[in-house]
Design an enzyme around this catalytic site. Structure first.
Site, PDB file in Angstrom:
ATOM      1  N   ASP A  39     -58.391  35.899  -3.757  1.00  0.00           N
ATOM      2  CA  ASP A  39     -59.524  36.787  -3.487  1.00  0.00           C
ATOM      3  C   ASP A  39     -60.806  36.254  -4.104  1.00  0.00           C
ATOM      4  O   ASP A  39     -61.882  36.779  -3.836  1.00  0.00           O
ATOM      5  CB  ASP A  39     -59.227  38.206  -4.002  1.00  0.00           C
ATOM      6  N   ASP A  80     -49.641  50.491  -6.058  1.00  0.00           N
ATOM      7  CA  ASP A  80     -48.208  50.222  -6.092  1.00  0.00           C
ATOM      8  C   ASP A  80     -47.396  51.512  -6.176  1.00  0.00           C
ATOM      9  O   ASP A  80     -46.467  51.729  -5.384  1.00  0.00           O
ATOM     10  CB  ASP A  80     -47.871  49.286  -7.265  1.00  0.00           C
TER      11      ASP A  80
HETATM   12  O1  LIG Z   1     -59.303  42.470  -5.538  1.00  0.00           O
HETATM   13  C1  LIG Z   1     -58.278  42.119  -6.132  1.00  0.00           C
HETATM   14  C2  LIG Z   1     -57.942  42.581  -7.416  1.00  0.00           C
HETATM   15  C3  LIG Z   1     -56.779  42.131  -8.029  1.00  0.00           C
HETATM   16  N1  LIG Z   1     -55.987  41.233  -7.397  1.00  0.00           N
HETATM   17  C4  LIG Z   1     -54.756  40.719  -8.070  1.00  0.00           C
HETATM   18  O2  LIG Z   1     -53.906  41.789  -8.368  1.00  0.00           O
HETATM   19  C5  LIG Z   1     -53.126  41.496  -9.503  1.00  0.00           C
HETATM   20  C6  LIG Z   1     -53.142  42.677 -10.453  1.00  0.00           C
HETATM   21  O3  LIG Z   1     -54.446  42.976 -10.853  1.00  0.00           O
HETATM   22  P1  LIG Z   1     -54.841  43.234 -12.384  1.00  0.00           P
HETATM   23  O4  LIG Z   1     -56.281  43.486 -12.436  1.00  0.00           O
HETATM   24  O5  LIG Z   1     -54.275  42.140 -13.213  1.00  0.00           O
HETATM   25  O6  LIG Z   1     -54.125  44.615 -12.650  1.00  0.00           O
HETATM   26  P2  LIG Z   1     -53.029  45.001 -13.763  1.00  0.00           P
HETATM   27  O7  LIG Z   1     -53.389  46.333 -14.284  1.00  0.00           O
HETATM   28  O8  LIG Z   1     -52.765  43.920 -14.717  1.00  0.00           O
HETATM   29  O9  LIG Z   1     -51.775  45.100 -12.788  1.00  0.00           O
HETATM   30  C7  LIG Z   1     -50.817  46.128 -12.758  1.00  0.00           C
HETATM   31  O10 LIG Z   1     -51.295  47.266 -12.035  1.00  0.00           O
HETATM   32  C8  LIG Z   1     -51.695  47.020 -10.683  1.00  0.00           C
HETATM   33  C9  LIG Z   1     -52.165  48.336 -10.073  1.00  0.00           C
HETATM   34  O11 LIG Z   1     -51.256  49.365 -10.307  1.00  0.00           O
HETATM   35  C10 LIG Z   1     -50.557  46.393  -9.893  1.00  0.00           C
HETATM   36  O12 LIG Z   1     -50.977  46.084  -8.603  1.00  0.00           O
HETATM   37  C11 LIG Z   1     -50.109  45.131 -10.592  1.00  0.00           C
HETATM   38  O13 LIG Z   1     -49.084  44.478  -9.901  1.00  0.00           O
HETATM   39  C12 LIG Z   1     -49.653  45.496 -12.000  1.00  0.00           C
HETATM   40  O14 LIG Z   1     -49.212  44.333 -12.682  1.00  0.00           O
HETATM   41  C13 LIG Z   1     -53.701  40.214 -10.126  1.00  0.00           C
HETATM   42  O15 LIG Z   1     -52.836  39.130  -9.832  1.00  0.00           O
HETATM   43  C14 LIG Z   1     -55.022  40.056  -9.402  1.00  0.00           C
HETATM   44  O16 LIG Z   1     -55.342  38.706  -9.221  1.00  0.00           O
HETATM   45  C15 LIG Z   1     -56.305  40.768  -6.134  1.00  0.00           C
HETATM   46  O17 LIG Z   1     -55.586  39.948  -5.565  1.00  0.00           O
HETATM   47  N2  LIG Z   1     -57.444  41.225  -5.533  1.00  0.00           N
END
Ligand SMILES: O=c1ccn([C@@H]2O[C@H](COP(=O)(O)OP(=O)(O)O[C@H]3O[C@H](CO)[C@@H](O)[C@H](O)[C@H]3O)[C@@H](O)[C@H]2O)c(=O)[nH]1
Ligand SMILES: [Mn+2]
Length: 473
Positions: free
Chosen positions: A135, A442
């Site tokens: 992204d 999710d």
């Molecule tokens: O516009 C976006 C925003 C995020 N991501 C990806 O989404 C993942 C999770 O995003 P992050 O900001 O790291 O969120 P976290 O809070 O760490 O993630 C937890 O919470 C999210 C929302 O509940 C879930 O989607 C994730 O799988 C879970 O690990 C990462 O690999 C990002 O690169 C994208 O691909 N596009």
């Protein structure tokens, strides 16, 4: 046929927990009695403050009571992956989605470590595909993935030959092995480590310079997608099949083992079009991968979560391919476990009680929560299919669409599926794919799938299947 998994109820600590739960229940009843008496007596108990307190206590009581069935029924599954060998001819295609969003916060070297760990699963490479969704739309991430594809020609055969029970993420593997006894390091290990370090230096120096040299750009047509107009929030769809896993691929020609398919995708971004964060990326990946491989199992990994066990796909398949109940299962969720927690896990990153009691407990009712990363999905249920009693899984559904098409034709056909306007006036984000409009896409998607009649599994194997990097401040 022998079952592929078994479930045991955990009874350890049950008596102590019953005593604890009994005292809480007694305290709840005592509070209710006290409040009711106060209300009846007509004194201070009728003030808004007391009524407000009573409401809060009732809410707590409600939460506490409904959480008890979960806490009293904690189960643990074990799988028998050796038994899958008898079903090997039916192994489904598996598409792994790795998501990244920002080349600064999520350095490309970390992202490709996750990709390499996913490519080196112990699974037939012609049935395995790894998709990176970027992204950030960054040419540095694309370049890093190209480097990873070259490195994988050396690293995958090395993994298959030497790495048994260590992580197959190069960075983590070298840290673990080299920290041990350096005298026993083989020449092969030193060679592969040197190749890894050279690759890392090339990637990092390109990032530091802020540009990709002309020689490198000339090596791959894919770089032509990036020009001065391309920014993170404004660019066309980019789909590049870096390794085409069909038949004899480049690696085999060079005398290496066959490699899994590897695809780079940056979905279209335009100002004014909502991109729906990770859910939007996942839905584009579902469509693009359906055009290229259409594996009937999908694994999603955040870019900071690497595969720590080469056999995890087989283990997850033990649930999906279980003769009696496998066809009812929509997804198999693994916990998020972190390798870099502080001593005593001061910030509670590993969430022991939630993972080992609550998640395992909801899993016992076939209702595990979908928590984003580390989750194996059945493509059909993730795409919006309802569960019907007569549903039987046909692992042959992987369309042979790609047969007869060149990589370029597949790329062109998939780009359309990653365009902003593709979802307009469709059910994507409401009935199909991941659900839009929530910070926790999710959890909402998991509940939606369960409302369609599917079951889900929480699987927490002894050896963590995936390991991630946690914030430590
Ligand atoms: O516009 C976006 C925003 C995020 N991501 C990806 O989404 C993942 C999770 O995003 P992050 O900001 O790291 O969120 P976290 O809070 O760490 O993630 C937890 O919470 C999210 C929302 O509940 C879930 O989607 C994730 O799988 C879970 O690990 C990462 O690999 C990002 O690169 C994208 O691909 N596009
Ligand atoms: Mn994260």
């Amino acid at each position: 046929m022998q079952p592929l998994f078994e479930t045991r109820e955990c009874r350890k600590g049950r008596v102590a927990y019953s005593l604890f739960a009994g005292t809480i229940m007694a305290a709840i009843c005592a509070i209710w009695l006290y409040r009711i008496q106060e209300l009846m007596s007509g004194q201070g108990g009728r003030s808004w403050a007391c009524i407000g307190m009573f409401m809060a206590e009732l809410w707590f009581s409600f939460y506490w009571i409904i959480s008890q069935p979960v806490r009293f029924k904690v189960c643990r599954h074990s799988t028998f992956k050796e038994r899958l060998l008898t079903r090997e001819d039916k192994l489904p295609g598996v598409d792994i989605f790795v998501c990244t969003a920002d080349p600064v916060m999520e350095p490309p070297i970390m992202v490709i470590n996750t990709v390499l760990s996913a490519m080196s699963f112990n699974y037939p490479p012609d049935k395995l595909s790894v998709y990176l969704s970027d992204d950030g739309g960054s040419q540095f991430t694309f370049y890093a993935l190209l480097e990873a594809s070259n490195f994988s020609k050396h690293c995958l055969p090395f993994c298959n030959k030497f790495i048994v029970d260590q992580p197959r993420n190069p960075e983590a593997y070298f840290a673990q092995v080299i920290n041990g006894n350096a005298d026993h390091l083989s020449q092969e290990l030193l060679d592969i480590k040197k190749k890894y370090e050279d690759m890392k230096n090339r990637i990092e120096s390109a990032i530091t310079k802020g540009s990709i040299s002309k020689e490198i750009r000339d090596e791959h047509d894919g770089f032509s997608e990036w020009n001065d107009q391309v920014t993170k929030q404004n660019h066309q769809s980019i789909v590049q099949i870096i390794i085409d896993g069909r038949g004899t691929n480049a690696a085999e020609k060079e005398g290496c083992d066959q490699l899994p398919t590897l695809v780079y995708m940056a979905r279209e971004k335009r100002p004014g079009w909502p991109h729906n964060f990770k859910a939007g990326a996942m839905n584009s990946l579902i469509r693009v991968s359906s055009e290229i491989d259409n594996g009937s199992i999908i694994l999603n990994l955040d870019c900071d979560m690497f595969a720590n066990n080469a056999d995890s796909i087989q283990e997850a398949l033990c649930f999906f391919m279980h003769e009696k109940s496998g066809h009812e299962i929509a997804f198999v969720q693994h916990p998020q476990i972190f390798y870099n927690t502080t001593p005593n896990d001061l910030y509670s990153n590993n969430m022991h009680v939630i993972v080992q009691v609550e998640f395992a407990g909801t899993g016992s009712y076939d209702a595990a929560m979908y928590c984003g990363t580390n989750c194996f999905h059945r493509r059909e249920s993730l795409s919006g299919r309802k569960y019907l009693k007569d549903y039987r899984w046909n692992s042959d559904i992987e369309a042979k669409k790609k047969a007869g098409k060149t990589s370029q034709e597949l790329e062109e056909a998939s780009k359309v599926l990653a365009n902003c306007s593709y979802e307009k006036d469709t059910q994507w984000g409401t009935q199909m794919g991941l659900i839009y409009g929530f910070a926790v896409e999710d959890v909402v998607t998991g509940l939606t799938i369960q409302c369609r009649g599917w079951k889900s599994v929480f699987y927490n194997p002894k050896r963590a299947a995936f390991l991630g990097m946690a914030p430590t401040t």
